[in-house]
Design an enzyme around this catalytic site. Structure first.
Site, short mmCIF file in Angstrom:
data_model
loop_
_atom_site.label_atom_id
_atom_site.label_comp_id
_atom_site.label_asym_id
_atom_site.label_seq_id
_atom_site.Cartn_x
_atom_site.Cartn_y
_atom_site.Cartn_z
N HIS A 100 -3.33 6.75 2.37
CA HIS A 100 -3.80 5.45 1.86
C HIS A 100 -5.20 5.16 2.40
CE1 HIS A 100 -4.24 1.35 0.88
NE2 HIS A 100 -4.01 0.91 2.10
N ASN B 75 -10.26 -0.83 -0.15
CA ASN B 75 -8.82 -0.62 -0.12
C ASN B 75 -8.22 -1.16 -1.42
OD1 ASN B 75 -6.06 -0.90 0.32
ND2 ASN B 75 -6.27 -1.66 2.42
N CYS C 235 0.82 -1.22 0.00
CA CYS C 235 0.00 0.00 0.00
C CYS C 235 0.85 1.27 0.00
CB CYS C 235 -0.96 -0.01 1.18
SG CYS C 235 -1.92 -1.53 1.28
#
Ligand code: ACO
EC number: 2.3.1.180
Length: 324
Positions: A249, A279, A112
């Site tokens: 993020h 996500n 990420c």
């Protein structure tokens, strides 16, 4: 002296949308559980498109928006943990799909944090003076690395891609950077869909699907990531209240609430879109940035300062302060 500058932003996501309600028909979960703990309400899931298909679409959009020809690109970097294959790299596939004959291309694997790490890398290539422009794309089809029987992870992730065009500039726009890795805590987030076996090996693959220790990841984000942003801000060449937006993020809305509080920034300055996409790992920051450009929040005229911060598997975390 050459500097690097973000001159265009684009994103693309698969059209198929899966809601929390849809998931609750496949597994023992609910919209209430998912939304209240994470903020996520939907995710886009690819039907046939691969990670390189999504990234190539972003590359085409960046070229179209900028009026550049593919041959004018010097490099293409793709950040991903769900590549089409290990070899060729997803970036090499994108290079072929858009016909960027003169560009060298490789993937960056930092989960990420991948987009931030790739952007920090690309900035150095341009600052060397040897390369004029390139694409930095985060692209994921996490739907193929998720165990769809595991409600503790399946509800969190989605597919998508976003990216930027980075060009050389006389103006310094990358103002501060901090990148971290702690491999000793790597086991809290794992994924391996490449089988390790040979006639001479009896090694079992422990982690076929993505797995994680959710509580440990949550604590890592609100402790280590918040602390690293605080220390970058303490020495940054601009005051905290001069920073227009903080692009973090998009893992979990509660993580954003807590980090905003810790770094002393109004939550309105941390845009969020995990409610729409879930996500998307390396793709989450550039998708959000691109949406904010589309909405007019980010003007791309050099007048705004933004902070980009990625965090995730590795463990990795990294922050960039950029004029855009
Ligand atoms: N639906 C319903 N119930 C669920 C689900 C689900 N999808 N998943 C877990 N549960 C249950 C658990 O089984 C547990 O039940 P039990 O009490 O009977 O054992 C209960 O819900 C509570 O589980 P917890 O794991 O304690 O829930 P928590 O409040 O910690 O929330 C979450 C879990 C959302 C994963 C949280 O820990 C979190 O957000 N962590 C961050 C992880 C993350 O965002 N990872 C993304 C990848 S990493 C990255 O991008 C940085």
């Amino acid at each position: 002296m050459a500097f690097a500058k973000i001159t265009q932003v684009a994103h693309y996501s698969p059209t198929q949308v899966i809601s929390n309600q849809d998931l609750s028909e496949r597994m023992d979960t609910s919209d209430e559980w998912i939304a209240s703990r994470t903020g996520i309400r939907k995710r886009h899931i690819s039907q046939t498109e691969t990670t390189s298909d999504l990234a190539a679409e972003v590359a085409k959009r960046l070229l179209k928006k900028s009026g550049l020809a593919a041959e004018q690109l010097d490099f293409i970097f793709v950040a991903t943990i769900s590549p089409d294959s290990m070899m060729p790299s997803t970036a090499a596939r994108v290079q072929a799909k858009v016909g960027a004959d003169k560009a060298f291309a490789f993937d960056v694997t930092a989960a990420c944090s991948g987009f931030v790490f790739a952007l920090a890398t690309a900035e150095k290539f341009i600052r060397s003076g040897q390369y004029k422009r390139g694409l930095v794309i985060g692209s994921e089809t996490l739907s193929k690395v998720i165990d769809w029987e595991d409600r503790t992870t399946a509800v969190l992730f989605g597919d998508g891609a976003g990216g930027v065009l980075l060009e050389s500039s006389e103006q310094q726009t990358f103002l501060a950077e901090s990148l971290y890795t702690d491999g000793s805590r790597g086991e809290v987030l794992q994924s391996s869909f490449v089988g390790l076996s040979s006639p001479y090996s009896n090694k079992e693959v422990d982690h076929k699907y993505l797995s994680m220790d959710g509580r440990a990841v949550f604590d890592f984000a609100i402790r280590d990531v918040a602390k690293s942003i605080q220390s970058l801000l303490a020495t940054a060449p601009v005051a905290v209240d001069e920073i227009d937006y903080f692009f973090l993020h998009q893992a979990n809305d509660r993580i954003l609430d807590k980090i905003a509080k810790k770094i002393g920034v109004p939550r309105e300055k941390l845009p969020a879109n995990m409610m729409e996409y879930g996500n998307t790992s390396a793709a989450s920051i550039p998708i959000l940035l691109s949406e904010c450009v589309d909405q007019g929040l980010i003007k791309l005229d050099g007048s705004q300062t933004i902070l980009l911060s990625g965090f995730g598997g590795g463990l990795t975390w990294g922050t960039l302060l950029v004029t855009i």
